[in-house]
Design a protein around this motif. Structure first.
Motif, short mmCIF file in Angstrom:
data_model
loop_
_atom_site.label_atom_id
_atom_site.label_comp_id
_atom_site.label_asym_id
_atom_site.label_seq_id
_atom_site.Cartn_x
_atom_site.Cartn_y
_atom_site.Cartn_z
N LEU A 115 0.97 -1.16 0.06
CA LEU A 115 0.15 0.24 -0.12
C LEU A 115 0.75 1.16 -0.08
O LEU A 115 2.09 1.28 0.60
CB LEU A 115 -0.83 -0.05 1.23
CG LEU A 115 -1.81 -1.28 1.51
CD1 LEU A 115 -2.36 -1.26 3.02
CD2 LEU A 115 -2.75 -1.38 0.37
N THR A 116 0.11 2.26 -0.43
CA THR A 116 1.02 3.65 -0.32
C THR A 116 0.11 4.37 0.55
O THR A 116 -1.08 4.57 0.69
CB THR A 116 1.11 4.36 -1.46
OG1 THR A 116 1.66 3.81 -2.64
CG2 THR A 116 1.46 5.88 -1.68
N LEU A 117 0.83 5.10 1.73
CA LEU A 117 0.30 6.09 2.47
C LEU A 117 1.11 7.37 2.08
O LEU A 117 2.13 7.55 2.06
CB LEU A 117 0.90 5.72 4.00
CG LEU A 117 0.54 6.67 5.01
CD1 LEU A 117 -0.89 6.96 5.26
CD2 LEU A 117 1.20 6.06 6.40
N VAL A 118 0.10 8.44 2.21
CA VAL A 118 0.56 9.90 1.95
C VAL A 118 0.01 10.61 2.98
O VAL A 118 -1.21 10.33 3.20
CB VAL A 118 -0.11 10.58 0.51
CG1 VAL A 118 0.22 11.81 0.52
CG2 VAL A 118 0.43 9.56 -0.68
N VAL A 119 1.03 11.27 3.84
CA VAL A 119 0.59 11.89 5.02
C VAL A 119 0.84 13.44 4.65
O VAL A 119 1.92 13.76 4.31
CB VAL A 119 1.48 11.59 6.19
CG1 VAL A 119 0.97 12.28 7.41
CG2 VAL A 119 1.27 10.04 6.49
N GLU A 120 -0.03 14.39 4.96
CA GLU A 120 0.01 15.79 4.69
C GLU A 120 0.89 16.44 5.84
O GLU A 120 1.25 15.73 6.66
CB GLU A 120 -1.48 16.37 4.76
CG GLU A 120 -2.41 15.99 3.68
CD GLU A 120 -2.02 16.32 2.60
OE1 GLU A 120 -1.50 17.65 2.15
OE2 GLU A 120 -2.47 15.59 1.47
N PRO A 121 1.59 17.63 5.22
CA PRO A 121 2.53 18.40 6.43
C PRO A 121 1.81 18.53 7.50
O PRO A 121 0.69 18.67 7.66
CB PRO A 121 2.74 19.68 5.69
CG PRO A 121 2.38 19.34 4.09
CD PRO A 121 1.31 18.41 4.28
N HIS A 122 2.82 18.76 8.58
CA HIS A 122 2.31 19.02 9.93
C HIS A 122 1.37 18.20 10.66
O HIS A 122 0.68 18.39 11.68
CB HIS A 122 1.80 20.57 9.85
CG HIS A 122 2.51 21.57 9.25
ND1 HIS A 122 3.91 21.83 9.78
CD2 HIS A 122 2.27 22.04 8.15
CE1 HIS A 122 4.39 22.81 8.95
NE2 HIS A 122 3.45 22.87 7.98
N VAL A 123 1.50 16.78 10.19
CA VAL A 123 0.58 15.80 10.83
C VAL A 123 1.50 14.61 11.52
O VAL A 123 2.64 14.32 10.74
CB VAL A 123 -0.29 15.10 9.79
CG1 VAL A 123 -1.14 13.82 10.40
CG2 VAL A 123 -1.31 16.21 9.24
#
Length: 194
Positions: free
Chosen positions: A167-175
């Motif tokens: 799977l690919t996990l994309v996390v937004e900034p400042h999280v």
């Protein structure tokens, strides 16, 4: 005569929070023989997290660890409740092991919650896990319904899928990545029986 200066008062940056969007690869396999879990790689291909369940498949206690095996979060399932409920306990020097860092409540099939699969409570903050089209795909959104993280099946640049266990996990900034990984782990426990 030499002068003695106090240590710099620069703010200490959290190693699990980035100022830029981060992409991770989740491989739904443990690197430890005879255990259930998964391994998480950063965009450079380095292992950053391990999730291991040393007891049995779908255990009541799972560990989110860093590369070196240091436990970051212990995730425990509370039994005897109508809906699934998981608590995460952060294991750093200042944390209280008795007080949960976060709670994840699974919505039962009897409740009509649309695409919402779980509600996450972190202190006074609330987040939701939103199911997408496939079993592997979901988003984590905040109270304003802004996407803070998204998980989907990994595809190579030509568009070919890597398989159901990558799977690919994309996390937004400042999280906080460790919080997101803990939430992803709970969702995995609910759906994939890690």
């Amino acid at each position: 005569m030499a002068k003695v200066f106090p240590q710099s008062q620069r703010p200490v940056l959290d190693p699990y929070v980035s100022t830029e969007k981060e992409t991770f690869t989740i491989w739904m396999k443990s690197l430890v023989c005879q255990t259930n879990g998964c391994t998480v790689f950063d965009s450079n291909g380095d292992i950053v997290y391990r999730i291991d369940n040393y007891d049995k498949k779908c255990s009541n206690k799972v560990y989110l660890m860093d590369l070196r095996g240091r436990v970051l979060v212990t995730i425990r399932r509370k039994r005897l409740q109508f809906v699934g409920c998981w608590y995460g306990y952060r294991l750093d020097s200042g944390a209280n092991e008795e007080k949960p860092w976060f709670q994840v409540k699974q919505y039962g099939r009897l409740f009509c919650m649309g695409s919402f699969a779980c509600q996450v409570t972190v202190g006074l903050d609330k987040y939701w896990v939103v199911k997408l089209g496939s079993k592997q795909a979901f988003r984590i959104v905040n109270i304003d319904r802004e996407v803070i993280a998204e998980v989907k099946q990994k595809q190579i640049s030509s568009g070919i899928s890597m398989g159901e266990d990558v799977l690919t996990l994309v996390v937004e900034p400042h999280v906080d990545h460790s919080l997101i990984m803990a939430i992803v782990t709970v969702y995995g426990l609910i759906n994939y029986k890690l």
